[in-house]
Each structure stands twice: as structure tokens, then as C-alpha cells.
Enzyme design. Structure first.
Site, PDB file in Angstrom:
ATOM      1  N   THR A  88       0.842  -1.204   0.000  1.00 52.03           N
ATOM      2  CA  THR A  88       0.000   0.000   0.000  1.00 52.03           C
ATOM      3  C   THR A  88       0.873   1.248   0.000  1.00 52.03           C
ATOM      4  O   THR A  88       0.599   2.212  -0.721  1.00 52.03           O
ATOM      5  CB  THR A  88      -0.930   0.010   1.241  1.00 52.03           C
ATOM      6  OG1 THR A  88      -1.674  -1.203   1.259  1.00 52.03           O
ATOM      7  CG2 THR A  88      -1.873   1.200   1.219  1.00 52.03           C
ATOM      8  N   TRP A 140       2.496   1.601  -3.391  1.00 56.79           N
ATOM      9  CA  TRP A 140       1.529   1.966  -4.430  1.00 56.79           C
ATOM     10  C   TRP A 140       1.438   3.486  -4.543  1.00 56.79           C
ATOM     11  O   TRP A 140       1.271   4.028  -5.644  1.00 56.79           O
ATOM     12  CB  TRP A 140       0.155   1.382  -4.090  1.00 56.79           C
ATOM     13  CG  TRP A 140      -0.891   1.727  -5.125  1.00 56.79           C
ATOM     14  CD1 TRP A 140      -1.170   1.033  -6.258  1.00 56.79           C
ATOM     15  CD2 TRP A 140      -1.772   2.861  -5.128  1.00 56.79           C
ATOM     16  NE1 TRP A 140      -2.164   1.657  -6.965  1.00 56.79           N
ATOM     17  CE2 TRP A 140      -2.558   2.780  -6.298  1.00 56.79           C
ATOM     18  CE3 TRP A 140      -1.976   3.932  -4.254  1.00 56.79           C
ATOM     19  CZ2 TRP A 140      -3.525   3.721  -6.623  1.00 56.79           C
ATOM     20  CZ3 TRP A 140      -2.935   4.878  -4.579  1.00 56.79           C
ATOM     21  CH2 TRP A 140      -3.702   4.763  -5.748  1.00 56.79           C
ATOM     22  N   HIS A 141       1.587   4.163  -3.407  1.00 53.89           N
ATOM     23  CA  HIS A 141       1.444   5.619  -3.421  1.00 53.89           C
ATOM     24  C   HIS A 141       2.639   6.321  -4.038  1.00 53.89           C
ATOM     25  O   HIS A 141       2.540   7.489  -4.419  1.00 53.89           O
ATOM     26  CB  HIS A 141       1.180   6.148  -2.009  1.00 53.89           C
ATOM     27  CG  HIS A 141      -0.219   5.910  -1.557  1.00 53.89           C
ATOM     28  ND1 HIS A 141      -0.609   4.739  -0.945  1.00 53.89           N
ATOM     29  CD2 HIS A 141      -1.333   6.663  -1.654  1.00 53.89           C
ATOM     30  CE1 HIS A 141      -1.901   4.808  -0.682  1.00 53.89           C
ATOM     31  NE2 HIS A 141      -2.367   5.965  -1.110  1.00 53.89           N
ATOM     32  N   GLY A 142       3.764   5.656  -4.110  1.00 56.01           N
ATOM     33  CA  GLY A 142       4.906   6.306  -4.749  1.00 56.01           C
ATOM     34  C   GLY A 142       6.190   5.535  -4.532  1.00 56.01           C
ATOM     35  O   GLY A 142       6.328   4.789  -3.559  1.00 56.01           O
ATOM     36  N   PHE A 147      -0.188   9.359  -8.498  1.00 52.89           N
ATOM     37  CA  PHE A 147      -0.121   7.953  -8.120  1.00 52.89           C
ATOM     38  C   PHE A 147      -0.610   7.083  -9.279  1.00 52.89           C
ATOM     39  O   PHE A 147      -0.593   5.923  -9.219  1.00 52.89           O
ATOM     40  CB  PHE A 147      -0.939   7.687  -6.865  1.00 52.89           C
ATOM     41  CG  PHE A 147      -0.527   8.577  -5.730  1.00 52.89           C
ATOM     42  CD1 PHE A 147       0.824   8.743  -5.444  1.00 52.89           C
ATOM     43  CD2 PHE A 147      -1.448   9.276  -4.998  1.00 52.89           C
ATOM     44  CE1 PHE A 147       1.231   9.580  -4.424  1.00 52.89           C
ATOM     45  CE2 PHE A 147      -1.052  10.105  -3.965  1.00 52.89           C
ATOM     46  CZ  PHE A 147       0.281  10.256  -3.685  1.00 52.89           C
TER      47      PHE A 147
END
Lengths: 465, 439
Positions: free
Chosen positions: B291, B294-296, B439
């Protein structure tokens, strides 16, 4: 469906928005044009080609065009500002009255030193007159210059009277057909204020000190000189400042310095950033240094770290979609080891970079860091300078390092400076650090036309805590 | 329906090409590969072959995401471990790639699991992936939730009215609230600086929390609203997350579609909670590391994921103790945890995270002049935006339900006025990216 009025209202809104967009596309002004209220160029219709479609610049250009050509845009911007200000706790104030009060305070602090300065010319100076006056003043030594009483120029009773003849100045682009297009208007009141600020800084320096003033244009304006439609720039702001300011104040015209190189196609501004490139900053720094008799090193004489994948401030914003290839940039490596420190409100110091590995505008001094920075250059010349500027100064500062023992830096914009965190007033800082020269480098976006910055320059110079 | 779908696909692709003129081909390619993989999965004679095509689909989808989003990060990490410079010009991240990649994955995985029928029409699958309202910033729509609407959907005037109202409310949240929060934040904490005081540190953290919420939930509102106009029913993505009673509750209310994706396609396949405690913790660790990533592609996002992992493990293990605390106190603590988390999320430079947190918990001064000046400038905005993040609309709606016709008209007029106000501010603000576009 409970209420058909809801449907008609929303449908009408959509039709209105769509219709407005179509009307703007058809009837909006297709060429870039200045916004006097915002001091910037508004977008014209973007060029449509396979290339601009592929790199996306046509699409972003359309968005800018629609936003910048909105019907009654100036009115909308002004009214919106008014509405937003209602959410502010700021009290209605009279900036001119506050300004006057500040000037009086600073002039009182400057005392005798201020009064002993040379008298000002009283007649209104035309751009031609002031332009011709600048080189003489910049190259003459103070001792060789006749005093006001010798020339017979009447000495003004006070600074206000001496400055009353300051004219309004403009920054214009000259089209190939000779027509002039005004980019910026510098109201005389603002020029007067800035001259008084520069004089106040001059008064805070030793007798042989200098205050330099440079106002670099933005890349959008510079691009005009490289698109083939314009043949040059014109403006008399710096000449006017030089004609009316005290001795020791030197305004260098970045316009004049960069005009010819830009017309010659030199790469002086970023595509992915709103700042100038090191070459342009070097030309400007060298013009300042030449004005006080120093023979500066040319741009090519320095060592550089070259990045070919440089994305500037614009590109670093979240969601930015670059319509340009990355920039190539040379980061100047000082010829002597330079130790930089950032000085905090409590006097503590921590290392501050001169160059960083960032392939963005942060490469230069690691960005803007308040409130103070000091760069010890290892040059044993006994002279010290302070650079006061916005982010344009970050590229400019390195070109001063070969000529000063220490180069100090601050940025008085509200995001980086406040009296509490600065600990010392600027005049206290000048005195504590034996500053000889002050360089004020502010882009056209934050220079003469920015009231609060002129206020801040003055307030932070003399304010005692 | 064929014409409706065709026009929608065409305009969705044009919409994406407007922002990504070249990378639209990547989206089409990724969809095409998964379309054929799903056919191959269905036609495969043996489970082994099914699995092979499934793996091909997943790898092709993730390869694009990995190359554009993580390869540069991966190389720089390897480079710093080996202390050897590796030259690599990281490509620009295509807009929305994380969102549409996950959407495509839900299709291939669900076909493999026999949860949904294989889509026979490539154009319908392309419509599912590229449908413009939710294409670039979610919500992440699972194929199972939407496939029926690709074949048959109905819209009414009421759908149009409700959808457009939701759209204008979203627009207002973005332009009036999120953008102003962003300006306020920059006034307190200019880009690239660290806070100068305790007050500045907490205020900037609060403002980023609010900006992020309004920005992202605004996009979701606009997507859900437009989806409704077009006949698609997208699930809610936010449910007043800052009123959560616990960290677990927070993640049931924040970016619900991402949480659902990781729950359904990572956590449960790993064994979920129906396993040993150690295994459950490991599963959570994997899910929250992913998680975060996934954001960066940056260590601060990994750290942020691990921070929530720790909070959720503690939350589960201390459930008995936690439930004895009054709900309002739990809510306050959860809100503070979320704010601290957003500090880690905000600064991509880990040293700046440390400086910010240090300032929050024992900065040099209680308040600095910059913060005071910013507070003065946005004095009335702060309470407005704080109240707007609370669940104030549901009780108002319940109250107005007694006069439905007047309530609907009032809601419409409010939405139209919000739209006008947003338009005026959009003219003034030339740069309005959504934070979650990156994102």
C-alpha cells in the site's frame, strides 16, 4: 423526477459552460498579451502541430488560453481577491502611510550618514538622459565626481522632493516593425520607494560599500526575443534608479545585459522552470562586478557539473505534465572550497549546500532556506557581501564567491523570513558581519512592483526587536 | 447500447490522450493483452495452462507499472547499496497508471477465479478500463462491480440531476477547499522548508491532511457523479475518514476502493486473518508495504505504509483495551495518528520527515511569525474547512427530507452556485492538479 427546475438549472449550467468555452475559442485574443493587474503575459492560442499534439503542449496551451482569456478576466480576478480577503483577518490598511512611517524610522536610524550623501538631480529624466548617465556614474570613482554644490544643482530639502521628478518606467518588447508592446509598467511611486530603500541600504554600509540592484525578467518574456517576432527590449527603470539614487547604488539592467545574447540565440532560461540559467546569472553578476572596477572571470572560466536531465521547479509540482524535453544545465563548481552554513534564529548553525545532486532547481544552493546563510569562500580579500533576493539569486550567488571572503544570503519574502526567526535586523547583520556590498536580486515578479517586498526590505533593514 | 458504449470509449480515449497523447497506447496495449489472456484462460484445457495465462496477464500489467513507476527507484536503491552509480533516466509516470493497472488486474484475476464471465467484446473491456470519470484518479472500480452495466444500463433525469449535483460539489471541494488548503499550507510551510515552531508543525500537518482529503474525495465525488450521469454506479470511496473511531475504522473510510483491492486481491489470498497470529502479522506487513509503495516510489511512502501496519497491528491486539476508552477520545487519537501519518506521506525526503516530527513534538518555539501571519490571512477559512470535513451533510439532508421538493431545489441551486464560484476561482488559479494524479 421531483422537480424539473433542477434539471433545467443544471442543464443550463452545462450549456453555459460549454458555450463559454466555444465562444472563447472563437473570439478570445489569439496572441499573448499583458495583464497589467497581474504583471504577466496572458497566454495566446497555442500552436497546433503534430509536435505540439505529441508532446501535449497544445493541450496545456488550450487550457491556459481558456483560463487567461476569460471574459472580464481582470474584473473576475479583482473581485475574487476581494471576496477571498473577506476570509482574512487582515485589517484594511494604508500601505503608503505605513511606508512613510517606515521610511521615517529608517532615515532617522541612518542619521548623519544619509544627509552627507550626494544631492539628487531635480529635473525629470527622460529615458535617453538617464541611460546616458548610468555608465558615467558606474565607472567614476566617488572622489572624481563633482559634488552637488560644485555643479550648481540645487540640493533638495529632503529625499521626497528630490525624488518627485522620478518618471514612470516601462518594460517593453519591440516588434520587428518597430511597434512597442508594454510588458510591465513600473509606477513612479514604486520606483521612488525602491530608490529610498536602496539609499537606506547604502546608508547602512561602510563608505566604500555598494548596493547593487538587479531585476531579471521571467522566461516567458525572454522567449519573445527568440521567437523571431521581436527585435529587442526597451526600458529605463535601472537608468532612472541610477540617476536618482545615492552614490554607491548601482542598478544593473538585466534587460540590457541579456538582450543581445538572447537575440543571438543563447540558452539563458530553462524550459522546465521559471528561472534563469547560470549563464544569464553569470552575465549579470559580472556586470555588477565590472561596475566597481573588478575584472570578473567569464562564464566559460568556471568548472561545471552538467546535467542533461534537469527538470525545474515547474516540473517538480505534483501532477505536472511536461511539454518540454528536460533541460541541459551547468551547475557551477566553485574554484575554491566553499563552506556554507544556515544560521537559525537561536544562532545555531548547520551545514548548507552550495551545490546538490538534485537534477532540479534545488541543485542551486539546495533551494531557498531562511533566514540566513553564510558561504565562506576561502578567498582572502577582506570583503564581504550580502545577497538579498528571491529564488533567482540562488543561481546568481555562486558567481560572487571568487570576489568575496564571505557571501551571505537572505530572502525577505514572507515565506522565508520573519523578524522573529531572523533574530537580527538586516542592518545589525550587516554590522556584525562586516558586510561591504549588498546585492538585491529580485525577479520582475517580486521586484519594484511588489509593495510588500519593498516594505519588507525596509522594515527588516532597520527594525529593532 | 453499442453506440453509447462506442461514443463513451472514443471520448474516454480522447480525454486520456488530452493529458497523455502517447501513453494512451500503453493503456490500450495493457487492455489488449489482458483481453487475450482472459480468452486464453477460459479456453485453456488444463489448470496449469490457465495459471500460465493468468500469470502472463498479471506480469504484463505489472511490468508497465514497475517500469514507469518503480524501476528508477529500484536502480537508485541498488546503486546506493552497491555504491556504484547506475545511469538511468527515469521516464515520466503516465497519469493514472496505478489506477487503471489495478482495474485491469481485477478483471484478469476474477476471470481466472471464475468469479466473472470473460468479456467477449474488447471494446467493452476497453470501456471498463478507460471510462473517463474514474480513469485517472479512481475510485478503483472492480470488474465484478461493473460488468453488468457494460451490457445494459439505464439513466433517468433524476440520475442526471443527482450526478451533476455531486459533480459540482466535488468541483467545489477541489477548487474552493482543497486548493485554498494548499495555499494556506504553503503560507505556513513553504515548499522545501521545515517548520519553525510547534504550532507551525501541527498546523501544516493539519492543513495537508485536510487538503489531501478534500482533493482526493473531490475527485471521487466528481467521478461518482459523472458515473451516475452515464449510468454507472460507482461505490463510495470516502466516508468522513477523519471521524473514525480507530485506525481500522479509518481504513474502512479512507480510499475504500484501494483498501478493498488489497483486501480482496492480496490480503485474503495470503490467508487473511484466518491463520496464525504470526502469519496474520506477516500478511498485514506485506499488504501495508505494498500500500505504501503503491502511493509512490520513495522510502517515505514505504515508511508511511509500515507506520499504518504498526498502528493496525496494535489496534487489533489492543482491541479489548481500546474499546474501553470513550469513543470521542478514540476518535481524537485516530485523527492525530492520521495527521502524523500524513507528515510521513508529505515529505519525500526522510530527513524532512524527522525535522517535521521533531518540531511537532518539541520544536524550538511554540509559534513562529510566519504561522501567525498565515493564520491571520486565512483566519475564517480554517474553521470552515474543519467543519466541512465533518459529517454535517447527512443530518441536514435528513432534516430537509420533510420538504423534498424544496430540498432538491435548494441542493441544485447550491450546486450551481458552487460551480460558478469554482469557475471564478479557476480563472484566477492557473494550476490545479489533483494530488492523486501522481499515483
Amino acid at each position: 423526477m421531483k422537480n424539473k427546475i433542477s434539471f433545467y438549472l443544471l442543464y443550463g449550467m452545462l450549456v453555459l459552460l460549454g458555450g463559454l468555452g466555444v465562444l472563447l475559442l472563437i473570439f478570445g485574443q489569439k496572441t499573448p498579451h499583458p495583464s497589467y493587474s497581474e504583471n504577466r503575459m496572458l497566454s495566446g492560442f497555442p500552436k497546433l502541430s503534430a509536435e505540439t499534439l505529441k508532446d501535449g503542449s497544445f493541450m496545456t496551451g488550450i487550457e491556459d488560453y481558456l483560463s487567461d482569456n476569460m471574459i472580464e478576466r481582470d474584473e473576475i480576478v479583482a473581485k475574487t481577491e476581494q471576496i477571498l480577503n473577506r476570509f482574512s483577518r487582515k485589517e484594511a490598511r494604508d500601505p503608503l502611510a505605513e511606508q512613510e512611517e517606515l521610511f521615517q524610522q529608517v532615515e532617522a536610524l541612518a542619521g548623519e550618514a544619509e544627509e552627507s550623501r550626494t544631492a539628487q538631480p531635480t529635473a525629470a529624466a527622460t529615458p535617453e538622459q538617464t541611460a546616458s548617465a548610468v555608465p558615467e556614474k558606474a565607472t567614476e570613482t566617488p572622489a572624481a565626481e563633482p559634488s552637488a554644490s560644485e555643479t550648481g544643482t540645487p540640493e533638495p530639502a529632503d529625499g521626497e522632493k528630490g525624488l518627485s521628478a522620478v518618471p514612470e518606467c516601462r518594460f517593453t518588447c519591440i516588434k520587428q516593425n518597430g511597434a512597442e508592446e508594454t510588458i510591465y509598467i513600473f509606477p513612479r511611486k514604486n520606483i521612488q520607494r525602491m530608490i529610498r530603500v536602496l539609499n537606506a541600504y547604502r546608508a547602512a554600509l561602510p563608505d566604500d560599500g555598494h548596493v547593487f540592484f538587479a531585476q531579471p525578467p521571467f522566461p516567458g518574456v525572454a522567449a519573445f526575443l527568440q521567437n523571431g517576432e521581436y527585435s529587442g527590449w526597451d526600458g529605463a527603470l535601472e537608468d532612472t534608479i541610477n540617476a536618482f539614487a545615492d552614490d554607491g547604488v548601482v542598478a544593473v539592467s538585466v534587460q540590457k545585459i541579456l538582450e543581445k545574447p538572447l537575440l543571438n540565440g543563447e540558452d539563458l532560461y530553462f524550459n522546465t522552470d521559471h528561472h534563469w540559467k547560470p549563464r544569464a546569472a553569470c552575465y549579470t553578476a559580472n556586470a555588477c562586478l565590472s561596475a566597481i572596477g573588478i575584472d570578473p572571470k567569464p562564464y566559460e572560466a568556471y568548472a561545471y557539473l552538467t546535467y542533461n536531465d534537469f527538470y525545474g521547479s515547474s516540473a517538480s509540482k505534483p501532477g505536472y505534465k511536461s511539454s518540454h524535453e528536460p533541460d541541459t544545465v551547468d551547475i557551477m563548481i566553485p574554484s575554491t572550497p566553499v563552506k556554507g552554513v544556515r544560521i537559525y534564529w537561536n544562532g545555531t548553525e548547520e551545514d548548507a549546500p552550495m551545490i546538490t545532486s538534485a537534477h532540479s532547481y534545488m541543485a542551486f544552493l539546495g533551494g531557498t532556506l531562511g533566514p540566513w546563510r553564510r558561504f565562506e569562500t576561502g578567498v582572502d580579500c577582506g570583503r564581504h557581501c550580502l545577497v538579498i533576493g528571491d529564488s533567482f539569486a540562488n543561481v546568481f550567488l555562486p558567481y560572487l564567491t571568487p570576489y568575496y571572503e564571505t557571501v551571505h544570503m537572505t530572502d525577505v519574502r514572507q515565506d522565508y523570513y520573519d523578524a522573529g526567526s531572523a533574530r537580527w535586523t538586516i542592518s545589525e547583520y550587516i554590522e556584525r558581519n562586516g558586510i561591504d556590498d549588498v546585492y538585491i536580486v529580485l525577479s520582475t515578479a517580486s521586484g519594484v512592483n511588489t509593495d510588500y517586498l519593498i516594505d519588507s526590505l525596509l522594515k527588516y533593514l532597520g527594525e529593532k526587536k | 447500447m453499442r453506440w453509447r458504449n462506442g461514443i463513451l470509449v472514443l471520448f474516454s480515449l480522447l480525454f486520456y490522450a488530452w493529458g497523455e497523447p502517447v501513453m494512451v497506447l500503453l493503456l490500450i496495449w495493457s487492455t489488449l493483452v489482458n483481453y487475450f489472456c482472459a480468452i486464453a484462460i477460459k479456453r485453456a484445457a488444463s489448470p496449469k495452462k490457465k495459471k500460465l495465462w493468468f500469470v502472463v496477464g498479471v506480469i504484463v500489467s505489472l511490468a508497465g507499472l514497475f517500469y514507469f513507476k518503480y524501476f528508477g527507484f529500484f536502480l537508485s536503491t541498488v546503486s546506493s547499496i552497491l555504491s556504484t552509480p547506475i545511469a538511468f533516466a527515469a521516464p515520466r509516470l503516465p497519469i493514472g497508471i496505478s489506477f487503471y493497472t489495478f482495474q485491469i488486474l481485477t478483471y484478469t484475476i476474477d476471470v481466472y477465479r471464475n468469479k466473472v464471465p470473460q468479456q467477449k467484446s474488447f471494446w467493452k473491456l476497453l470501456l471498463y478500463v478507460s471510462c473517463f470519470p474514474q480513469l485517472i484518479a479512481g475510485p478503483i472500480v472492480q470488474y465484478g462491480d461493473i460488468y453488468a452495466a457494460l451490457d445494459r444500463r439505464e439513466t433517468s433525469l433524476q440520475d442526471f440531476v443527482d450526478g451533476m449535483r455531486r459533480f459540482f460539489i466535488g468541483l467545489g471541494k477541489k477548487v474552493l477547499l482543497a486548493n485554498t488548503c494548499g495555499s494556506f499550507l504553503l503560507a505556513v510551510l513553504p515548499e522545501g522548508t521545515s517548520p519553525q515552531s510547534v504550532g507551525g508543525a501541527w498546523l501544516s500537518a493539519l492543513l495537508f491532511s485536510l487538503q489531501l482529503y478534500f482533493d482526493f474525495s473531490a475527485y471521487s465525488d466528481m467521478a461518482i457523479g459523472l458515473g451516475r450521469v452515464l449510468g454507472f454506479s460507482y461505490k463510495e470511496n470516502f466516508r468522513y475518514p477523519y471521524c473514525s473511531a480507530s485506525p481500522t475504522d479509518f481504513w474502512r473510510r479512507w480510499h475504500i476502493s484501494l483498501g478493498s483491492f488489497f483486501r480482496d486481491y492480496v490480503y485474503i489470498p495470503l490467508g487473511g486473518s484466518r491463520c496464525s497470529k504470526a502469519r496474520r502479522i506477516l500478511n498485514l506487513l506485506i499488504v501495508w508495504s505494498l500500500t505504501g509503495l503503491w502511493h509512490g516510489a520513495s522510502w517515505n511512502f514505504v515508511l508511511w505504509g509500515l507506520y499504518w501496519f504498526a498502528l493496525l497491528v496494535i489496534d487489533k491486539d489492543l482491541d479489548m483495551l481500546w474499546s474501553k476508552i470513550p469513543s470521542i477520545v478514540r476518535g481524537v487519537f485516530t485523527f492525530l495518528f492520521a495527521i502524523i501519518g500524513w507528515v510521513i506521506f508529505y515529505h519525500t525526503d526522510i530527513s524532512m520527515v524527522g525535522a517535521h516530527l521533531a518540531a511537532m513534538f518539541g520544536g524550538a518555539r511554540r509559534i513562529d511569525e510566519q504561522t501567525v501571519a498565515a493564520l491571520g490571512q486565512y483566519a475564517l477559512f480554517l474553521p470552515v474547512v474543519c467543519v466541512a470535513a465533518m459529517p454535517i451533510l447527512p443530518p441536514i439532508k435528513r432534516l430537509l427530507a420533510r420538504v423534498p421538493r424544496a430540498a432538491e431545489l435548494a441542493g441544485t441551486i447550491a450546486a450551481v452556485l458552487t460551480g460558478f464560484a469554482s469557475l471564478l476561482l479557476l480563472v484566477q488559479q492557473s494550476y490545479n492538479p489533483f494530488i492523486y494524479f501522481r499515483f
